[in-house]
Design a protein around this motif. Structure first.
Motif, PDB file in Angstrom:
ATOM      1  N   ALA A  65       0.915  -1.252   0.002  1.00 55.75           N
ATOM      2  CA  ALA A  65      -0.062   0.100  -0.046  1.00 55.75           C
ATOM      3  C   ALA A  65       0.886   1.281   0.124  1.00 55.75           C
ATOM      4  CB  ALA A  65      -0.896   0.081   1.247  1.00 55.75           C
ATOM      5  N   THR A  66       0.656   2.183  -0.923  1.00 57.81           N
ATOM      6  CA  THR A  66       1.536   3.160  -1.138  1.00 57.81           C
ATOM      7  C   THR A  66       1.266   4.246   0.025  1.00 57.81           C
ATOM      8  OG1 THR A  66       1.563   2.944  -3.525  1.00 57.81           O
ATOM      9  CG2 THR A  66       2.356   5.100  -2.593  1.00 57.81           C
ATOM     10  N   GLY A  67       2.190   4.842   0.772  1.00 56.00           N
ATOM     11  CA  GLY A  67       1.937   5.848   1.694  1.00 56.00           C
ATOM     12  C   GLY A  67       2.890   5.345   2.963  1.00 56.00           C
ATOM     13  N   PRO A  68       2.579   6.015   4.198  1.00 59.50           N
ATOM     14  CA  PRO A  68       1.172   6.575   4.351  1.00 59.50           C
ATOM     15  C   PRO A  68       1.299   8.191   4.179  1.00 59.50           C
ATOM     16  CG  PRO A  68       2.520   6.019   6.332  1.00 59.50           C
ATOM     17  CD  PRO A  68       3.185   5.464   5.282  1.00 59.50           C
ATOM     18  N   ILE A  69      -0.045   8.958   4.104  1.00 58.62           N
ATOM     19  CA  ILE A  69       0.009  10.190   3.978  1.00 58.62           C
ATOM     20  C   ILE A  69      -0.725  10.764   5.426  1.00 58.62           C
ATOM     21  CG2 ILE A  69      -1.283  11.862   2.742  1.00 58.62           C
ATOM     22  CD1 ILE A  69      -1.513   9.958   0.320  1.00 58.62           C
ATOM     23  N   PHE A  70      -0.041  11.705   5.710  1.00 65.24           N
ATOM     24  CA  PHE A  70      -0.358  12.638   6.938  1.00 65.24           C
ATOM     25  C   PHE A  70      -1.126  13.816   6.456  1.00 65.24           C
ATOM     26  CE2 PHE A  70      -0.107  15.725  10.238  1.00 65.24           C
ATOM     27  CZ  PHE A  70       0.096  14.872  11.480  1.00 65.24           C
ATOM     28  N   VAL A  71      -2.347  13.853   7.055  1.00 64.05           N
ATOM     29  CA  VAL A  71      -3.309  15.015   6.493  1.00 64.05           C
ATOM     30  C   VAL A  71      -3.383  16.097   7.816  1.00 64.05           C
ATOM     31  CG1 VAL A  71      -5.751  15.555   5.949  1.00 64.05           C
ATOM     32  CG2 VAL A  71      -4.550  13.397   5.298  1.00 64.05           C
ATOM     33  N   GLU A  72      -2.973  17.047   7.761  1.00 66.72           N
ATOM     34  CA  GLU A  72      -2.890  18.156   8.873  1.00 66.72           C
ATOM     35  C   GLU A  72      -4.507  18.221   9.125  1.00 66.72           C
ATOM     36  OE1 GLU A  72      -0.951  21.600   7.196  1.00 66.72           O
ATOM     37  OE2 GLU A  72       0.649  20.706   6.955  1.00 66.72           O
ATOM     38  N   GLY A  73      -4.574  18.299  10.444  1.00 70.79           N
ATOM     39  CA  GLY A  73      -5.685  18.549  11.386  1.00 70.79           C
ATOM     40  C   GLY A  73      -6.534  17.507  11.620  1.00 70.79           C
ATOM     41  N   ALA A  74      -6.313  16.218  11.130  1.00 70.13           N
ATOM     42  CA  ALA A  74      -7.042  15.057  11.415  1.00 70.13           C
ATOM     43  C   ALA A  74      -6.610  14.369  12.929  1.00 70.13           C
ATOM     44  CB  ALA A  74      -6.763  13.929  10.259  1.00 70.13           C
ATOM     45  N   GLU A  75      -7.593  14.441  13.590  1.00 70.29           N
ATOM     46  CA  GLU A  75      -7.364  14.058  14.928  1.00 70.29           C
ATOM     47  C   GLU A  75      -8.474  12.779  15.324  1.00 70.29           C
ATOM     48  OE1 GLU A  75      -5.203  15.301  16.929  1.00 70.29           O
ATOM     49  OE2 GLU A  75      -4.525  17.268  16.327  1.00 70.29           O
ATOM     50  N   PRO A  76      -7.952  11.822  16.175  1.00 73.44           N
ATOM     51  CA  PRO A  76      -8.758  10.883  16.694  1.00 73.44           C
ATOM     52  C   PRO A  76     -10.358  11.499  16.948  1.00 73.44           C
ATOM     53  CG  PRO A  76      -6.848  10.788  17.859  1.00 73.44           C
ATOM     54  CD  PRO A  76      -6.683  11.817  16.879  1.00 73.44           C
ATOM     55  N   GLY A  77     -11.380  10.829  16.549  1.00 70.12           N
ATOM     56  CA  GLY A  77     -12.615  11.184  16.779  1.00 70.12           C
ATOM     57  C   GLY A  77     -13.183  12.029  15.544  1.00 70.12           C
ATOM     58  N   ASP A  78     -12.282  12.319  14.600  1.00 72.88           N
ATOM     59  CA  ASP A  78     -12.779  12.981  13.346  1.00 72.88           C
ATOM     60  C   ASP A  78     -13.053  12.070  11.996  1.00 72.88           C
ATOM     61  OD1 ASP A  78     -12.051  15.423  14.561  1.00 72.88           O
ATOM     62  OD2 ASP A  78     -10.302  15.735  13.442  1.00 72.88           O
ATOM     63  N   LEU A  79     -13.396  12.320  11.072  1.00 72.44           N
ATOM     64  CA  LEU A  79     -13.753  11.613   9.734  1.00 72.44           C
ATOM     65  C   LEU A  79     -12.517  12.059   8.738  1.00 72.44           C
ATOM     66  CD1 LEU A  79     -17.483  10.896   8.817  1.00 72.44           C
ATOM     67  CD2 LEU A  79     -15.901   9.345  10.186  1.00 72.44           C
ATOM     68  N   LEU A  80     -12.002  10.998   8.067  1.00 69.91           N
ATOM     69  CA  LEU A  80     -11.362  11.422   7.016  1.00 69.91           C
ATOM     70  C   LEU A  80     -12.058  11.176   5.781  1.00 69.91           C
ATOM     71  CD1 LEU A  80      -8.325  12.220   5.849  1.00 69.91           C
ATOM     72  CD2 LEU A  80      -7.627   9.922   5.614  1.00 69.91           C
ATOM     73  N   LYS A  81     -12.205  12.125   5.008  1.00 68.60           N
ATOM     74  CA  LYS A  81     -12.912  12.362   3.406  1.00 68.60           C
ATOM     75  C   LYS A  81     -12.010  12.069   2.486  1.00 68.60           C
ATOM     76  CE  LYS A  81     -16.196  14.812   1.157  1.00 68.60           C
ATOM     77  NZ  LYS A  81     -16.915  16.176   0.785  1.00 68.60           N
ATOM     78  N   VAL A  82     -12.070  10.875   1.702  1.00 70.11           N
ATOM     79  CA  VAL A  82     -11.304  10.747   0.426  1.00 70.11           C
ATOM     80  C   VAL A  82     -11.927  10.484  -0.611  1.00 70.11           C
ATOM     81  CG1 VAL A  82      -9.442   9.060  -0.272  1.00 70.11           C
ATOM     82  CG2 VAL A  82      -9.689   9.245   2.110  1.00 70.11           C
ATOM     83  N   GLU A  83     -11.975  11.634  -1.556  1.00 62.47           N
ATOM     84  CA  GLU A  83     -12.771  11.542  -2.679  1.00 62.47           C
ATOM     85  C   GLU A  83     -11.862  10.963  -3.636  1.00 62.47           C
ATOM     86  OE1 GLU A  83     -14.715  15.156  -3.911  1.00 62.47           O
ATOM     87  OE2 GLU A  83     -14.079  16.125  -2.092  1.00 62.47           O
ATOM     88  N   ILE A  84     -12.593   9.767  -4.495  1.00 63.24           N
ATOM     89  CA  ILE A  84     -11.849   9.115  -5.611  1.00 63.24           C
ATOM     90  C   ILE A  84     -12.100  10.078  -6.933  1.00 63.24           C
ATOM     91  CG2 ILE A  84     -11.453   6.948  -6.502  1.00 63.24           C
ATOM     92  CD1 ILE A  84     -12.320   5.639  -4.193  1.00 63.24           C
ATOM     93  N   LEU A  85     -11.174  10.691  -7.344  1.00 66.43           N
ATOM     94  CA  LEU A  85     -11.639  11.779  -8.520  1.00 66.43           C
ATOM     95  C   LEU A  85     -11.059  10.783  -9.869  1.00 66.43           C
ATOM     96  CD1 LEU A  85      -9.714  14.969  -7.300  1.00 66.43           C
ATOM     97  CD2 LEU A  85     -12.219  14.266  -7.084  1.00 66.43           C
ATOM     98  N   GLU A  86     -10.143   9.789  -9.840  1.00 64.22           N
ATOM     99  CA  GLU A  86      -9.784   9.488 -11.013  1.00 64.22           C
ATOM    100  C   GLU A  86      -8.863   7.980 -10.581  1.00 64.22           C
ATOM    101  OE1 GLU A  86      -8.050  10.667 -15.471  1.00 64.22           O
ATOM    102  OE2 GLU A  86      -7.631  11.876 -13.484  1.00 64.22           O
ATOM    103  N   ILE A  87      -9.124   7.133 -11.480  1.00 67.91           N
ATOM    104  CA  ILE A  87      -7.995   5.691 -11.119  1.00 67.91           C
ATOM    105  C   ILE A  87      -7.915   5.284 -12.787  1.00 67.91           C
ATOM    106  CG2 ILE A  87      -7.983   3.239 -10.694  1.00 67.91           C
ATOM    107  CD1 ILE A  87     -10.283   3.989  -8.647  1.00 67.91           C
ATOM    108  N   ASN A  88      -6.518   5.509 -13.056  1.00 73.52           N
ATOM    109  CA  ASN A  88      -6.179   4.971 -14.375  1.00 73.52           C
ATOM    110  C   ASN A  88      -5.296   3.916 -14.458  1.00 73.52           C
ATOM    111  OD1 ASN A  88      -7.098   7.207 -16.097  1.00 73.52           O
ATOM    112  ND2 ASN A  88      -5.655   8.599 -14.949  1.00 73.52           N
TER     113      ASN A  88
END
Length: 301
Positions: A59-82
């Motif tokens: 699995a490629t990563g990991p990616i750190f998303v600023e502002g994400a804390e335990p108790g939040d949701l990470l929203k990941v929009e899949i814009l394109e898969i080639n």
């Protein structure tokens, strides 16, 4: 837009992973993913079970998303898969639903051209999807190999984790620590023989953070529904976990008691098999937007 190359991979989702990229909410990233075999299979003469299994499901990563804390949701929009111009699929004795009947191994390199997989004279329309995508697990769940699905996501092998849809993950650790791989050009629900059409791919994502929203399992938002993706040691347990979370979320969002919500789930929510060949089995519970939209559901949980 950020870019992340396919040489930066993990094989286990852990609580304290070292990020290889940092992103801000609202930013996009182009992620290069490897096939589940890390491109080790290049010939139909190879025997699948003789590859190096220390290097599968990267699995490629990991990616750190600023502002994400335990108790939040990470929203990941899949814009394109080639996807690449060819993929690998195979059969292994002892693996899959009919592994007991499988007498010989089989590897097929299947070309992909103009939106179709070409197999044995058939033109199969591709529907690219992400097999492994997840975040750092909770301390309670501990380390989760990339071959295994659980509450953090992981190897969910769900065909609706596809272009145009959005996946929501419970954030368990600071920065969420997102990683993904194991794309398929096409896969039937269940992945019954142990493989889809395994491909390397380039995936364009947009990440965001939804503060102070609690879910126990990943969600998928599609044009028509919201899906709860839950796993278990067997199909019965996976269905139990998906149903339990669905009733919990709907009861809270619709302000209905347990029994009324349970009845609503039975008459209007659909249980669908995602995969039955990984160490844990995965089910998705589909809540039609006729009941409540994804936006309204998230606003009210």
């Amino acid at each position: 837009m950020h870019k992340l190359t396919g040489d930066k991979v993990i094989y286990t989702f852990m609580t304290d992973m070292e990020p290889v990229l940092t992103m801000k909410p609202g930013e996009e990233v182009l992620v290069e993913t490897n096939d589940c075999f890390y491109q080790q299979i290049q010939s139909e003469d190879q025997i699948m079970m003789e590859i190096d299994f220390d290097h599968i499901n990267p699995a490629t990563g990991p990616i750190f998303v600023e502002g994400a804390e335990p108790g939040d949701l990470l929203k990941v929009e899949i814009l394109e898969i080639n996807v690449a111009d060819k993929g690998v699929s195979g059969v292994v004795p002892g693996e899959g639903i009919l592994g007991d009947k499988t007498k010989k191994p089989l590897v097929r390199i299947i070309p992909i051209k103009d939106g179709f997989a070409h197999y044995k004279g058939l033109k199969l329309p591709i529907k690219p999807m992400i097999g492994v995508i997840g975040v750092a697990p909770s301390k309670e769940d501990g380390e989760c190999p990339t071959e295994t699905p659980w509450k953090h996501g992981g190897n969910m092998d769900t065909t609706d984790i596809a272009q145009g849809n959005t996946v929501y993950f419970p954030v368990n650790q600071k920065g969420a620590l997102l990683a993904l791989g194991d794309c398929h050009a096409i896969m039937g629900d269940g992945e019954i023989c142990f493989t889809g059409l395994e491909v390397a791919a380039q995936v364009r994502l947009k990440v965001d953070v939804i503060k102070d929203k609690k879910v126990n399992w990943p969600l998928i938002g599609t044009r028509d529904s919201t899906m709860v993706v839950a796993s278990g040691e067997d199909v019965d347990k996976a269905i139990y976990n998906a149903t339990d979370e669905t009733v919990r979320l709907l009861s809270k969002a619709l302000h209905m008691d347990f029994e009324e919500t349970y009845l609503l789930t039975s008459i209007a929510v659909h249980m669908k098999i995602s995969q039955v060949v990984d160490p844990r089995k995965t089910i998705r519970s589909e809540i039609p937007h006729a009941i409540i939209s994804t936006v309204k559901l998230l606003e009210n949980i």
